[in-house]
Structure formats: C-alpha cells, structure tokens
Design a protein around this motif. Structure first.
Motif, PDB file in Angstrom:
ATOM      1  N   TYR A  37       0.870  -1.360   0.034  1.00 44.70           N
ATOM      2  CA  TYR A  37      -0.189   0.142   0.111  1.00 44.70           C
ATOM      3  C   TYR A  37       0.896   1.293   0.090  1.00 44.70           C
ATOM      4  O   TYR A  37       1.909   1.459   0.571  1.00 44.70           O
ATOM      5  CB  TYR A  37      -1.041   0.106   1.418  1.00 44.70           C
ATOM      6  N   TYR A  41      -3.100   5.267  -1.228  1.00 36.63           N
ATOM      7  CA  TYR A  41      -4.383   4.518  -0.772  1.00 36.63           C
ATOM      8  C   TYR A  41      -4.087   3.573   0.240  1.00 36.63           C
ATOM      9  O   TYR A  41      -2.941   3.038   0.571  1.00 36.63           O
ATOM     10  CB  TYR A  41      -4.758   3.609  -2.171  1.00 36.63           C
ATOM     11  N   ILE A  59     -10.656   0.165   0.717  1.00 39.76           N
ATOM     12  CA  ILE A  59      -9.523   0.928   0.452  1.00 39.76           C
ATOM     13  C   ILE A  59      -9.954   2.308   0.251  1.00 39.76           C
ATOM     14  O   ILE A  59     -10.938   2.628  -0.419  1.00 39.76           O
ATOM     15  CB  ILE A  59      -9.118   0.341  -1.132  1.00 39.76           C
ATOM     16  N   THR A  60      -9.289   3.350   1.069  1.00 42.54           N
ATOM     17  CA  THR A  60      -9.379   4.659   0.988  1.00 42.54           C
ATOM     18  C   THR A  60      -8.391   5.375   0.227  1.00 42.54           C
ATOM     19  O   THR A  60      -7.299   5.048   0.338  1.00 42.54           O
ATOM     20  CB  THR A  60      -9.453   5.252   2.487  1.00 42.54           C
ATOM     21  N   VAL A  61      -8.935   6.043  -0.858  1.00 43.06           N
ATOM     22  CA  VAL A  61      -7.829   6.614  -1.980  1.00 43.06           C
ATOM     23  C   VAL A  61      -8.035   8.111  -1.662  1.00 43.06           C
ATOM     24  O   VAL A  61      -8.899   8.871  -1.723  1.00 43.06           O
ATOM     25  CB  VAL A  61      -8.496   6.130  -3.229  1.00 43.06           C
TER      26      VAL A  61
END
Length: 298
Positions: A37, A41, A59-61
C-alpha cells in the motif's frame, strides 16, 4: 551378472535421489506476495457482529495525490461480444494497476455447480455488460435500461476526478465509467431500497466519494462464508455513511466480488475472500473492472 546390473541400477537410482534432495535443499522457497500500500491508498477491515458476522474490506484513496487515476477495462470484441472474461487478479497484473475490483453486471452468466467447472464464463469466453460502459473515451457498451433493473446510475472517472450520476451518461470530459446500481447515496442522502436483491446478505462490491471530491472509497464485503455472511444494501449504505461518503454506488456482487491489490513486484494479491461456485477463495472470471493506478504504475 544380472545381480550386478540390479545393484548398478539401484546405485544409480540412489545417486539420482540424493542429487534431487540436494537440489531441493538448496532451492529458495519464494514467500507468498503481500499487498503493498502506498501513501495514496490504504486498506482497513471493518467487522460487524451485531446482526450478523460481516467483514468489509475498505480501500481509502486520496484523490489529491500525484499519479492517482482510475480506469475501466477496454472492449475486447474478438469473440463477438463486448468483452472476453478475465480474472480481476489477472487484469491487475496485465495493466500494472495497484488496485482492481470487479465492476459491471454481465451476461451470459451461469453460476455452476458447487466446486464445478460447468459455470459461464470461463477466462477468454465472450460476455457483454448490462448497461453503459466507457473506457479511455471509447463507448464499450451503450446505455441499456431493459437488461437489469438494478442499473440506475453510473460512476465516471477522469483521471482522479470521480462522480456518480443518475442514469447511464457521464458528464462531458469524463473518459471512463460503468453503469451499475442501485445507487446507495445521493448528495449525502441515503436511498431507500425495494426488491429482493436489496434485503439478503451477500458479497458486495461498491464505491463512494466524499462531498469535496478529495477521497474515494472502494468497499468489498465478504459473504456466504462462516466469517462473513455478507451485507444487505442498507448495511452497505450505512457503512458508506460512516466512512463519510456523500455519494455511493453498488456494483456487481455475489461470487463476482473480488479485491486485488498489487504486491511490490506487481503480482496480484487477493485481499478479500471471493466465493465463486460456493468455494471460498475461488475467483470468478468477470467482464470488466475498475482499476486504480498510483505512483509509478502505468
């Protein structure tokens, strides 16, 4: 003489076995790849146990980071339809993306028997998506309202810009998009749902965006397994509200739900637990994908 020949053969076999064992001892065991990672992200897991056991992968983008962009699988009509089926993990490796998920509903489809090979499609077999799809500015599939009543909205991408619109048309300037649904959140307001597909707990794939357009969330929920029964659409919506999404859309789910993340060497790692043909961990070939590129990815 015969005895000497047998002894010679036995000695030869013994030497071969010893050599093989020596080579095996010297061989380096390659560790299984681990997802990598980057700053743009991040992955975390949300687990619920109140109503039912549920595990969601998020998943934080960060859409403000340089090099971040989304893409959608281009057309492949070599077999006479809009796409040829691919595994999500395979498409990630093929494109050099950092993250990949399954995207549109598609036809023809056959679930197959438990652990069997009588499903459709297999990798390389022709399929078409239900509703509009755009890739690299090219219309892969036209808007279609008669194939699947869940398809009521479209998620559109222009590099790191993301928007979710009602209907199946992307705004001018957006080069990639997939129609799916139902829409979960619009302008900060959760939608109400009807229909049997909204009530049951199943594996889910979905995406959401923040009101300021600086953050996107990819959510894949495990389901139909002992560690996670899945989520209904209300539970999926509630998760996006907790994350802070102002808009969110449901994509194809069930046995299609797959989240692949690249290891440092580019190999795909399946982060969730897909359940194709009711086999935990078995990945389903699907028509198209949403992929995330970041950093030095292509």
């Amino acid at each position: 003489m015969i005895m000497l020949q047998k002894l010679s053969s036995t000695a030869s076999i013994g030497a071969l076995v010893a050599a093989a064992l020596s080579l095996a001892a010297c061989a380096t065991v390659q560790p299984a790849p681990q997802p990598h990672y980057e700053d743009s992200y991040r992955h975390h897991v949300v687990e619920r146990t109140a109503e039912a056991s549920t595990r969601a992968h998020v998943i934080t983008v960060d859409l403000t980071q340089p090099g971040v962009r989304f893409g959608v699988t281009p057309a492949d009509n070599s077999q006479g339809m809009e796409h040829t089926a691919r595994l999500t993990s395979g498409y990630l490796e093929e494109t050099g993306a950092k993250v990949a998920i399954n995207a549109s509903y598609f036809l023809p489809f056959k679930g197959g028997s438990e652990a069997g090979h009588d499903y459709y499609p297999h990798v390389g077999q022709p399929v078409s998506v239900s509703g509009a799809a755009i890739s690299g500015g090219q219309q892969v599939s036209l808007p279609e309202t008669h194939l699947d009543d869940r398809v009521d909205s479209i998620i559109c991408f222009d590099q790191a810009r993301v928007t979710i619109e009602n209907g199946q048309l992307c705004p001018q300037g957006f080069t990639d998009g997939v129609a799916a649904g139902p829409r979960l959140i619009e302008a900060g307001q959760p939608r109400a749902f009807s229909g049997s597909y909204s009530v049951g707990r199943h594996p889910r794939t979905a995406m959401g965006i923040s009101e300021d357009g600086k953050t996107a969330w990819i959510v894949v929920v495990d389901g139909r397994q002992s560690h996670s029964e899945g989520a209904n659409l209300q539970e999926l919506t509630d998760l996006f509200v907790e994350l802070g999404a102002s808009s969110a859309i449901n994509l194809d789910g069930g046995g299609s739900s797959t989240l692949a993340v690249a290891a440092q060497d580019g190999r795909a790692v399946i982060v969730n637990s897909p359940i194709h043909t009711r086999v935990p961990g078995r990945e389903r070939p699907v028509a198209n994908h949403v992929v995330l590129f970041a950093g030095d990815s292509q």
